[in-house]
Write a protein that holds these residues in place. Structure first.
Motif, PDB file in Angstrom:
ATOM      1  N   GLY A   1       0.795  -1.209   0.000  1.00 46.99           N
ATOM      2  CA  GLY A   1       0.000   0.000   0.000  1.00 46.99           C
ATOM      3  C   GLY A   1       0.832   1.265   0.000  1.00 46.99           C
ATOM      4  O   GLY A   1       2.061   1.229  -0.118  1.00 46.99           O
ATOM      5  N   CYS A   2       0.140   2.394   0.144  1.00 50.26           N
ATOM      6  CA  CYS A   2       0.777   3.695  -0.024  1.00 50.26           C
ATOM      7  C   CYS A   2       0.368   4.680   1.078  1.00 50.26           C
ATOM      8  O   CYS A   2      -0.604   4.471   1.801  1.00 50.26           O
ATOM      9  N   VAL A   3       1.152   5.766   1.163  1.00 51.77           N
ATOM     10  CA  VAL A   3       0.974   6.802   2.177  1.00 51.77           C
ATOM     11  C   VAL A   3       0.993   8.172   1.510  1.00 51.77           C
ATOM     12  O   VAL A   3       1.808   8.422   0.606  1.00 51.77           O
ATOM     13  N   GLN A   4       0.124   9.065   1.985  1.00 51.28           N
ATOM     14  CA  GLN A   4       0.159  10.464   1.560  1.00 51.28           C
ATOM     15  C   GLN A   4       1.278  11.172   2.330  1.00 51.28           C
ATOM     16  O   GLN A   4       1.223  11.290   3.549  1.00 51.28           O
TER      17      GLN A   4
ATOM     18  N   THR B   1       1.981  13.099  -4.558  1.00 49.81           N
ATOM     19  CA  THR B   1       2.844  12.979  -3.379  1.00 49.81           C
ATOM     20  C   THR B   1       2.734  11.647  -2.634  1.00 49.81           C
ATOM     21  O   THR B   1       3.413  11.454  -1.633  1.00 49.81           O
ATOM     22  N   TRP B   2       1.874  10.741  -3.077  1.00 50.77           N
ATOM     23  CA  TRP B   2       1.776   9.456  -2.388  1.00 50.77           C
ATOM     24  C   TRP B   2       3.008   8.603  -2.691  1.00 50.77           C
ATOM     25  O   TRP B   2       3.584   8.692  -3.771  1.00 50.77           O
ATOM     26  N   LYS B   3       3.406   7.800  -1.692  1.00 57.31           N
ATOM     27  CA  LYS B   3       4.579   6.927  -1.837  1.00 57.31           C
ATOM     28  C   LYS B   3       4.234   5.521  -1.349  1.00 57.31           C
ATOM     29  O   LYS B   3       3.416   5.350  -0.439  1.00 57.31           O
TER      30      LYS B   3
ATOM     31  N   ASN C   1       3.811   7.735 -10.533  1.00 57.04           N
ATOM     32  CA  ASN C   1       2.714   6.768 -10.633  1.00 57.04           C
ATOM     33  C   ASN C   1       2.956   5.494  -9.811  1.00 57.04           C
ATOM     34  O   ASN C   1       2.376   4.442 -10.103  1.00 57.04           O
ATOM     35  N   GLN C   2       3.763   5.562  -8.768  1.00 55.90           N
ATOM     36  CA  GLN C   2       4.060   4.363  -7.980  1.00 55.90           C
ATOM     37  C   GLN C   2       2.871   3.870  -7.169  1.00 55.90           C
ATOM     38  O   GLN C   2       2.877   2.729  -6.692  1.00 55.90           O
ATOM     39  N   CYS C   3       1.840   4.715  -7.015  1.00 57.75           N
ATOM     40  CA  CYS C   3       0.666   4.307  -6.246  1.00 57.75           C
ATOM     41  C   CYS C   3      -0.588   4.196  -7.111  1.00 57.75           C
ATOM     42  O   CYS C   3      -1.716   4.246  -6.600  1.00 57.75           O
ATOM     43  N   LEU C   4      -0.401   4.033  -8.396  1.00 65.68           N
ATOM     44  CA  LEU C   4      -1.530   3.867  -9.315  1.00 65.68           C
ATOM     45  C   LEU C   4      -2.320   2.613  -8.925  1.00 65.68           C
ATOM     46  O   LEU C   4      -1.764   1.523  -8.816  1.00 65.68           O
ATOM     47  N   ASN C   5      -3.616   2.801  -8.681  1.00 62.21           N
ATOM     48  CA  ASN C   5      -4.521   1.698  -8.319  1.00 62.21           C
ATOM     49  C   ASN C   5      -4.107   0.996  -7.013  1.00 62.21           C
ATOM     50  O   ASN C   5      -4.453  -0.165  -6.801  1.00 62.21           O
TER      51      ASN C   5
END
Length: 204
Positions: A109-112, A119-121, A189-193
């Protein structure tokens, strides 16, 4: 008379020989117990009942989502923590490990991370230019202190010492604008979908 005496002496000698051959020596007895002691020492927590709940009835970490499996009482225990705290360096969670636990960790998953633009990673293996934004973990008695999840996932650890409570952390140079709101596709785009960050722990 002499023949009778010799017969008695021979019988006594034979009885003594049988007793000597069947009685274990002190050294043999010690040698027999040494492997048992060594085996017990090599299996920490062998006498600990590990089929118990790892979370208390009341959970003090606000806004953290625990899966139903976190409250399991029978091994294996599969616990997923969703949206771990990312607004400070370190947080202690109400999930405990016992000596002898075999633990494996996965996550995603990802973080804002705040700021301008996308800016999500990614939480476990972020793509960033500043060597930041990594999820961190401590399994007491198994890992180092706040190791990057990237180096822990997929490995099996055996808990030693007294065990203790799970710690999760986040690596950043500013925490005030981190969150799980206003989802975007992330830097490059590392957090796409993707989904919000999570950590899954299996105890067996």
């Amino acid at each position: 008379m002499r023949k009778r005496v010799m017969t008695v002496v021979a019988a006594a000698a034979l009885a003594a020989g049988v007793a000597a051959s069947t009685a274990p020596s002190a050294s043999a007895s010690a040698a027999g117990t040494a492997p048992v002691a060594a085996a017990q020492a090599s299996h920490p927590g062998a006498s600990v009942n590990r089929n118990v709940s790892r979370v208390p009835a009341a959970r003090s970490v606000a806004n953290v989502i625990y899966s139903p499996g976190c409250s399991g009482t029978t091994l294996p225990i599969v616990c997923t923590i969703t949206e771990p705290v990312v607004t400070q360096r370190e947080t202690t969670y109400n999930f405990s490990f016992l000596p002898g636990d075999h633990v494996t960790v996965s996550g995603g998953g990802c973080v804002q991370t705040g700021g301008h633009g996308l800016t999500w990673k990614r939480y476990v293996d972020p793509a960033s230019d500043n060597d930041l934004y990594h999820g961190l973990i401590t399994i007491p008695g198994a890992t180092g202190e706040l190791e990057r999840l990237l180096n822990v996932v997929g490995r099996q650890y055996v808990v030693g010492g007294r065990g203790g409570s799970l710690k999760l952390g986040y690596e950043d140079d500013g925490y005030s604008d981190n969150s799980y709101s206003a989802h975007d596709n992330g830097t490059g785009n590392q957090c796409l979908n993707s989904v919000n960050a999570f950590v899954r722990i299996v105890v067996s």
